[in-house]
Design a protein around this motif. Structure first.
Motif, PDB file in Angstrom:
ATOM      1  N   ALA A 132       0.836  -1.194   0.000  1.00 63.76           N
ATOM      2  CA  ALA A 132       0.000   0.000   0.000  1.00 63.76           C
ATOM      3  C   ALA A 132       0.874   1.248   0.000  1.00 63.76           C
ATOM      4  O   ALA A 132       1.990   1.252   0.537  1.00 63.76           O
ATOM      5  N   ARG A 133       0.364   2.298  -0.607  1.00 62.50           N
ATOM      6  CA  ARG A 133       1.110   3.564  -0.648  1.00 62.50           C
ATOM      7  C   ARG A 133       1.263   4.123   0.766  1.00 62.50           C
ATOM      8  O   ARG A 133       0.294   4.184   1.529  1.00 62.50           O
ATOM      9  N   GLN A 134       2.482   4.540   1.101  1.00 61.84           N
ATOM     10  CA  GLN A 134       2.763   5.077   2.432  1.00 61.84           C
ATOM     11  C   GLN A 134       2.768   6.604   2.463  1.00 61.84           C
ATOM     12  O   GLN A 134       2.394   7.216   3.460  1.00 61.84           O
ATOM     13  N   PHE A 135       3.230   7.219   1.375  1.00 66.34           N
ATOM     14  CA  PHE A 135       3.351   8.671   1.351  1.00 66.34           C
ATOM     15  C   PHE A 135       2.686   9.233   0.098  1.00 66.34           C
ATOM     16  O   PHE A 135       2.690   8.591  -0.962  1.00 66.34           O
ATOM     17  N   GLY A 136       2.147  10.441   0.217  1.00 68.92           N
ATOM     18  CA  GLY A 136       1.612  11.134  -0.944  1.00 68.92           C
ATOM     19  C   GLY A 136       0.378  10.464  -1.529  1.00 68.92           C
ATOM     20  O   GLY A 136      -0.289   9.652  -0.894  1.00 68.92           O
ATOM     21  N   SER A 137       0.073  10.821  -2.780  1.00 67.32           N
ATOM     22  CA  SER A 137      -1.101  10.282  -3.465  1.00 67.32           C
ATOM     23  C   SER A 137      -0.708   9.852  -4.865  1.00 67.32           C
ATOM     24  O   SER A 137       0.344  10.235  -5.381  1.00 67.32           O
ATOM     25  N   SER A 138      -1.572   9.067  -5.486  1.00 66.78           N
ATOM     26  CA  SER A 138      -1.296   8.539  -6.812  1.00 66.78           C
ATOM     27  C   SER A 138      -1.184   9.669  -7.829  1.00 66.78           C
ATOM     28  O   SER A 138      -1.926  10.653  -7.774  1.00 66.78           O
ATOM     29  N   LYS A 139      -0.258   9.514  -8.779  1.00 69.54           N
ATOM     30  CA  LYS A 139      -0.067  10.524  -9.828  1.00 69.54           C
ATOM     31  C   LYS A 139      -0.918  10.235 -11.063  1.00 69.54           C
ATOM     32  O   LYS A 139      -0.880  10.980 -12.036  1.00 69.54           O
ATOM     33  N   TYR A 140      -1.666   9.130 -11.054  1.00 76.02           N
ATOM     34  CA  TYR A 140      -2.431   8.726 -12.229  1.00 76.02           C
ATOM     35  C   TYR A 140      -3.866   9.214 -12.136  1.00 76.02           C
ATOM     36  O   TYR A 140      -4.496   9.118 -11.084  1.00 76.02           O
ATOM     37  N   GLY A 141      -4.393   9.703 -13.251  1.00 78.00           N
ATOM     38  CA  GLY A 141      -5.777  10.141 -13.333  1.00 78.00           C
ATOM     39  C   GLY A 141      -6.512   9.433 -14.449  1.00 78.00           C
ATOM     40  O   GLY A 141      -5.941   8.666 -15.220  1.00 78.00           O
ATOM     41  N   ILE A 142      -7.829   9.727 -14.556  1.00 73.00           N
ATOM     42  CA  ILE A 142      -8.641   9.080 -15.577  1.00 73.00           C
ATOM     43  C   ILE A 142      -8.232   9.513 -16.983  1.00 73.00           C
ATOM     44  O   ILE A 142      -8.482   8.813 -17.970  1.00 73.00           O
ATOM     45  N   ASP A 143      -7.563  10.684 -17.103  1.00 74.98           N
ATOM     46  CA  ASP A 143      -7.141  11.174 -18.413  1.00 74.98           C
ATOM     47  C   ASP A 143      -6.099  10.259 -19.054  1.00 74.98           C
ATOM     48  O   ASP A 143      -5.907  10.278 -20.272  1.00 74.98           O
ATOM     49  N   ARG A 144      -5.445   9.418 -18.233  1.00 71.55           N
ATOM     50  CA  ARG A 144      -4.432   8.519 -18.777  1.00 71.55           C
ATOM     51  C   ARG A 144      -5.056   7.465 -19.689  1.00 71.55           C
ATOM     52  O   ARG A 144      -4.397   6.944 -20.585  1.00 71.55           O
ATOM     53  N   THR A 145      -6.343   7.141 -19.473  1.00 66.62           N
ATOM     54  CA  THR A 145      -6.998   6.078 -20.237  1.00 66.62           C
ATOM     55  C   THR A 145      -6.965   6.369 -21.727  1.00 66.62           C
ATOM     56  O   THR A 145      -6.654   5.489 -22.544  1.00 66.62           O
ATOM     57  N   PHE A 146      -7.287   7.618 -22.112  1.00 59.54           N
ATOM     58  CA  PHE A 146      -7.305   7.980 -23.537  1.00 59.54           C
ATOM     59  C   PHE A 146      -5.916   7.850 -24.134  1.00 59.54           C
ATOM     60  O   PHE A 146      -5.749   7.305 -25.235  1.00 59.54           O
ATOM     61  N   ARG A 147      -4.882   8.305 -23.416  1.00 63.92           N
ATOM     62  CA  ARG A 147      -3.523   8.226 -23.936  1.00 63.92           C
ATOM     63  C   ARG A 147      -3.083   6.782 -24.115  1.00 63.92           C
ATOM     64  O   ARG A 147      -2.415   6.439 -25.104  1.00 63.92           O
ATOM     65  N   VAL A 148      -3.457   5.937 -23.156  1.00 63.33           N
ATOM     66  CA  VAL A 148      -3.095   4.526 -23.255  1.00 63.33           C
ATOM     67  C   VAL A 148      -3.760   3.877 -24.460  1.00 63.33           C
ATOM     68  O   VAL A 148      -3.144   3.090 -25.186  1.00 63.33           O
ATOM     69  N   LEU A 149      -5.024   4.210 -24.707  1.00 65.45           N
ATOM     70  CA  LEU A 149      -5.736   3.631 -25.854  1.00 65.45           C
ATOM     71  C   LEU A 149      -5.092   4.053 -27.165  1.00 65.45           C
ATOM     72  O   LEU A 149      -4.945   3.242 -28.099  1.00 65.45           O
ATOM     73  N   MET A 150      -4.696   5.314 -27.270  1.00 69.00           N
ATOM     74  CA  MET A 150      -4.055   5.780 -28.499  1.00 69.00           C
ATOM     75  C   MET A 150      -2.713   5.089 -28.716  1.00 69.00           C
ATOM     76  O   MET A 150      -2.372   4.688 -29.827  1.00 69.00           O
ATOM     77  N   ASP A 151      -1.957   4.935 -27.644  1.00 74.43           N
ATOM     78  CA  ASP A 151      -0.671   4.246 -27.777  1.00 74.43           C
ATOM     79  C   ASP A 151      -0.857   2.763 -28.061  1.00 74.43           C
ATOM     80  O   ASP A 151      -0.024   2.147 -28.725  1.00 74.43           O
ATOM     81  N   LEU A 152      -1.963   2.180 -27.576  1.00 71.72           N
ATOM     82  CA  LEU A 152      -2.246   0.778 -27.884  1.00 71.72           C
ATOM     83  C   LEU A 152      -2.462   0.601 -29.382  1.00 71.72           C
ATOM     84  O   LEU A 152      -1.989  -0.377 -29.976  1.00 71.72           O
ATOM     85  N   LEU A 153      -3.158   1.538 -30.004  1.00 71.08           N
ATOM     86  CA  LEU A 153      -3.335   1.483 -31.459  1.00 71.08           C
ATOM     87  C   LEU A 153      -1.994   1.611 -32.169  1.00 71.08           C
ATOM     88  O   LEU A 153      -1.743   0.939 -33.184  1.00 71.08           O
TER      89      LEU A 153
END
Length: 320
Positions: A201-222
């Motif tokens: 589990a994460r001990q410090f801070g918060s996750s740097k990933y957001g929902i906006d990453r989904t679109f970028r991942v899909l484009m790179d998957l293509l």
């Protein structure tokens, strides 16, 4: 005992001032007792906190630390690419800087790599993240990526991976392509496997990933899908589509011509517009294919980059 590996551990960092000292301590505890000659390549991706200052202090105190400070926040892929370029090891291990990956798993990845693999990917089989926000989307993404790329792994998103240098030297990273490193390595003919690793589990801070990453991942998957199928033969996809469109245009035009010869009116028929559009689209797609072929030739020839990879050469029973 196996010969020691010349190892580089690459860690991209963004606003990890609290976790960074603990991470370095755990990496040293995991690697110093082994016979591995290693370096820790820590890349600050333009952090807005004191990560750069902590890195500067650690690099002065710990001889194994190599601090790389980027001018601004370029993203995880660029930070990993910078770390790979700076790393001098024959074997490179990557992991996140948030302490969720366990450095104690690194010797296990190295042992698996020694079995003859080119890339060993971690699998967070007991992932310590929120089920709906992180685990479910990741599970769906892993299945989709595996189906599209043909490289079926349980966990593409795990940053804890071990690579042989020659695999990474064949690849150029951009966008969000760090997630697709196993697929890109597979395109280059790498032998890939997966091992279960610890996830915390994460001990410090918060996750740097957001929902906006989904679109970028899909484009790179293509992009990865296209590279896998048509990297050296773009005419196959564009040219085939162009020929189909031209054929459909010719058939439609012939049908309209017959109607016109028989005295019918074709000026107001939607088929006439369709025939023209199909013809123009077919010619454009065919030209795209030709341009793609020229670009691919330039891509390979300008870098003196062959379209094949040799694993080994045998001469009189001896590997060379």
């Amino acid at each position: 005992m196996s010969a020691p590996l010349n190892l580089s551990v690459v860690v991209p960092l963004y606003n990890e001032e609290e976790s960074l000292p603990h991470l370095v301590e755990q990496l040293l505890s995991a690697l110093r007792p082994s016979d591995e000659a290693f370096e820790l390549v820590l890349v600050d991706d333009g952090s807005s906190d004191r990560t750069a200052n902590v890195l500067a202090q650690l690099s002065a105190e710990v001889p194994e630390v190599v601090a790389v400070l980027l001018r601004k926040n370029y993203g995880q892929t660029a930070a990993m690419a910078a770390g790979f370029d700076v790393a001098g090891g024959e074997v490179i291990v990557s992991l996140d800087g948030d302490l969720q990956n366990d450095p104690a798993d690194i010797p296990m990845l190295l042992a698996k790599l020694r079995e003859g693999y080119d890339l060993v990917s971690g699998w967070r089989h007991q992932r310590q993240d929120a089920a709906l926000q992180r685990k479910l989307p990741s599970r769906i993404a892993n299945r989709l990526i595996g189906r599209v790329t043909g490289v079926r792994l349980h966990d593409y998103g795990c940053s804890l991976k071990a690579y042989r240098r020659e695999v990474l030297s064949d690849m150029r990273l951009y966008g969000e392509l760090h997630r697709f490193l196993p697929a890109l390595a597979f395109i280059e003919g790498a032998r890939i496997t997966e091992v279960k690793v610890n996830h915390r589990a994460r001990q410090f801070g918060s996750s740097k990933y957001g929902i906006d990453r989904t679109f970028r991942v899909l484009m790179d998957l293509l992009t990865v899908w296209f590279m896998k199928r048509f990297l050296t033969r773009p005419m196959y996809v564009f040219g085939f589509g162009g020929l189909l469109a031209i054929a459909a245009s010719l058939i439609t035009s012939t049908y309209l011509l017959v109607i016109k010869v028989m005295g019918g009116d074709i000026a107001n028929r939607p088929l006439l517009t369709l025939a023209v559009v199909l013809g123009l689209a077919g010619i454009q797609l065919f030209c795209f294919g030709l341009l793609g072929e020229l670009l691919i030739r330039t891509y390979h020839e300008s870098q003196d980059r062959p379209i094949y990879r040799i694993r080994e050469t045998l001469r009189g029973g001896r590997a060379g």
